[in-house]
Design a protein around this motif. Structure first.
Motif, PDB file in Angstrom:
ATOM      1  N   PRO A  60       1.600  -9.143  -4.554  1.00  0.00           N
ATOM      2  CA  PRO A  60       1.642  -8.340  -5.783  1.00  0.00           C
ATOM      3  C   PRO A  60       0.293  -8.247  -6.489  1.00  0.00           C
ATOM      4  CG  PRO A  60       3.532  -9.820  -5.705  1.00  0.00           C
ATOM      5  CD  PRO A  60       2.617 -10.210  -4.577  1.00  0.00           C
ATOM      6  N   LEU A  61      -0.463  -9.346  -6.507  1.00  0.00           N
ATOM      7  CA  LEU A  61      -1.777  -9.323  -7.150  1.00  0.00           C
ATOM      8  C   LEU A  61      -2.732  -8.397  -6.394  1.00  0.00           C
ATOM      9  CD1 LEU A  61      -3.737 -10.284  -9.306  1.00  0.00           C
ATOM     10  CD2 LEU A  61      -4.276 -12.230  -7.825  1.00  0.00           C
ATOM     11  N   LEU A  62      -2.771  -8.538  -5.077  1.00  0.00           N
ATOM     12  CA  LEU A  62      -3.635  -7.670  -4.274  1.00  0.00           C
ATOM     13  C   LEU A  62      -3.257  -6.205  -4.474  1.00  0.00           C
ATOM     14  CD1 LEU A  62      -3.678  -9.806  -1.025  1.00  0.00           C
ATOM     15  CD2 LEU A  62      -5.657  -9.350  -2.487  1.00  0.00           C
ATOM     16  N   ASP A  63      -1.964  -5.905  -4.430  1.00  0.00           N
ATOM     17  CA  ASP A  63      -1.516  -4.522  -4.609  1.00  0.00           C
ATOM     18  C   ASP A  63      -1.891  -3.993  -5.986  1.00  0.00           C
ATOM     19  OD1 ASP A  63      -0.502  -4.428  -2.035  1.00  0.00           O
ATOM     20  OD2 ASP A  63       1.585  -4.751  -2.654  1.00  0.00           O
ATOM     21  N   SER A  64      -1.798  -4.822  -7.019  1.00  0.00           N
ATOM     22  CA  SER A  64      -2.136  -4.373  -8.373  1.00  0.00           C
ATOM     23  C   SER A  64      -3.618  -4.035  -8.499  1.00  0.00           C
ATOM     24  CB  SER A  64      -1.743  -5.425  -9.409  1.00  0.00           C
ATOM     25  OG  SER A  64      -2.647  -6.520  -9.404  1.00  0.00           O
ATOM     26  N   LEU A  65      -4.446  -4.641  -7.658  1.00  0.00           N
ATOM     27  CA  LEU A  65      -5.892  -4.402  -7.666  1.00  0.00           C
ATOM     28  C   LEU A  65      -6.320  -3.409  -6.591  1.00  0.00           C
ATOM     29  CD1 LEU A  65      -6.979  -8.124  -8.128  1.00  0.00           C
ATOM     30  CD2 LEU A  65      -6.982  -6.307  -9.874  1.00  0.00           C
ATOM     31  N   ASP A  66      -5.359  -2.860  -5.859  1.00  0.00           N
ATOM     32  CA  ASP A  66      -5.618  -1.940  -4.748  1.00  0.00           C
ATOM     33  C   ASP A  66      -6.529  -2.580  -3.698  1.00  0.00           C
ATOM     34  OD1 ASP A  66      -5.193   0.415  -3.330  1.00  0.00           O
ATOM     35  OD2 ASP A  66      -6.997   1.362  -4.157  1.00  0.00           O
ATOM     36  N   LEU A  67      -6.287  -3.870  -3.434  1.00  0.00           N
ATOM     37  CA  LEU A  67      -7.016  -4.597  -2.395  1.00  0.00           C
ATOM     38  C   LEU A  67      -6.066  -4.866  -1.238  1.00  0.00           C
ATOM     39  CD1 LEU A  67      -8.902  -7.231  -4.570  1.00  0.00           C
ATOM     40  CD2 LEU A  67      -9.858  -5.162  -3.522  1.00  0.00           C
ATOM     41  N   LYS A  68      -6.605  -4.895  -0.041  1.00  0.00           N
ATOM     42  CA  LYS A  68      -5.801  -5.173   1.152  1.00  0.00           C
ATOM     43  C   LYS A  68      -6.296  -6.460   1.791  1.00  0.00           C
ATOM     44  CE  LYS A  68      -3.613  -1.470   0.340  1.00  0.00           C
ATOM     45  NZ  LYS A  68      -2.420  -1.638  -0.476  1.00  0.00           N
ATOM     46  N   ALA A  69      -5.397  -7.133   2.478  1.00  0.00           N
ATOM     47  CA  ALA A  69      -5.723  -8.400   3.132  1.00  0.00           C
ATOM     48  C   ALA A  69      -5.077  -8.431   4.510  1.00  0.00           C
ATOM     49  CB  ALA A  69      -5.225  -9.579   2.291  1.00  0.00           C
ATOM     50  N   THR A  70      -5.472  -9.429   5.269  1.00  0.00           N
ATOM     51  CA  THR A  70      -4.856  -9.695   6.569  1.00  0.00           C
ATOM     52  C   THR A  70      -4.013 -10.955   6.437  1.00  0.00           C
ATOM     53  OG1 THR A  70      -6.723  -8.715   7.736  1.00  0.00           O
ATOM     54  CG2 THR A  70      -5.278 -10.167   9.012  1.00  0.00           C
ATOM     55  N   ALA A  86      10.551  -8.221   3.901  1.00  0.00           N
ATOM     56  CA  ALA A  86       9.437  -8.238   2.949  1.00  0.00           C
ATOM     57  C   ALA A  86       8.102  -8.113   3.686  1.00  0.00           C
ATOM     58  CB  ALA A  86       9.474  -9.513   2.115  1.00  0.00           C
ATOM     59  N   TRP A  87       7.965  -8.774   4.850  1.00  0.00           N
ATOM     60  CA  TRP A  87       6.720  -8.664   5.619  1.00  0.00           C
ATOM     61  C   TRP A  87       6.547  -7.253   6.171  1.00  0.00           C
ATOM     62  CZ3 TRP A  87       2.928 -11.530   4.614  1.00  0.00           C
ATOM     63  CH2 TRP A  87       3.111 -12.859   4.211  1.00  0.00           C
ATOM     64  N   LYS A  88       7.643  -6.606   6.527  1.00  0.00           N
ATOM     65  CA  LYS A  88       7.557  -5.204   6.962  1.00  0.00           C
ATOM     66  C   LYS A  88       6.993  -4.344   5.837  1.00  0.00           C
ATOM     67  CE  LYS A  88      11.468  -5.252  10.177  1.00  0.00           C
ATOM     68  NZ  LYS A  88      12.822  -4.705  10.428  1.00  0.00           N
ATOM     69  N   GLU A  89       7.466  -4.589   4.630  1.00  0.00           N
ATOM     70  CA  GLU A  89       6.994  -3.831   3.467  1.00  0.00           C
ATOM     71  C   GLU A  89       5.505  -4.088   3.208  1.00  0.00           C
ATOM     72  OE1 GLU A  89       7.357  -1.001   0.575  1.00  0.00           O
ATOM     73  OE2 GLU A  89       8.854  -1.572   2.055  1.00  0.00           O
ATOM     74  N   VAL A  90       5.063  -5.319   3.414  1.00  0.00           N
ATOM     75  CA  VAL A  90       3.646  -5.655   3.261  1.00  0.00           C
ATOM     76  C   VAL A  90       2.818  -4.776   4.206  1.00  0.00           C
ATOM     77  CG1 VAL A  90       1.924  -7.473   3.672  1.00  0.00           C
ATOM     78  CG2 VAL A  90       4.035  -8.005   2.429  1.00  0.00           C
TER      79      VAL A  90
END
Length: 123
Positions: A60-70, A86-90
């Motif tokens: 949620p924090l990454l999404d709120s900042l428009d950042l992506k991670a692995t 939930a992982w599918k949604e990620v």
């Protein structure tokens, strides 16, 4: 035998999710392709083990900042098995999913009850 079949099925599901994430139409919008989207540097954010706390806080924090991670998933961990949707949604939201390992030796103990005795580095 039943436990091994469950682990194999879970691992196959993890691989399917990774394939869907890497080839599906839900890719992030195209951005500037010059070095690091026109920036001087880049930072790679990675998370291991498919822990539930990553779904609760990091995503949620990454999404709120428009950042992506692995996120490197571990097939037999409850954090993956119990939260496959939930992982599918990620993945659909543009984060990358990778295969960390099927069996992962690490330290067990309080809060880490999912660590099998044979893989507990503290013993």
């Amino acid at each position: 035998m039943k436990r091994h079949q469950t682990l194999i099925n879970t691992s196959l599901m993890a691989l399917l999710i990774m394939l869907i994430a890497s080839s599906g139409p839900a890719r992030a919008q195209e951005k500037d392709t010059s070095p690091w989207n026109g920036k001087q540097a880049a930072v790679a954010l990675t998370y291991d083990d498919a822990l539930a706390v990553q779904l609760q806080h990091a995503v949620p924090l990454l999404d709120s900042l428009d950042l992506k991670a692995t996120f490197y998933l571990t097939g037999y961990f409850p954090g993956f098995r119990n939260h496959i949707d939930a992982w599918k949604e990620v993945a659909v939201n543009g984060h990358e999913l990778g295969n960390h390992t099927l069996f992962h030796p690490c330290k067990g103990g309080p809060g880490r009850e999912w660590v099998q005795p044979d893989y507990d580095l503290s013993s």
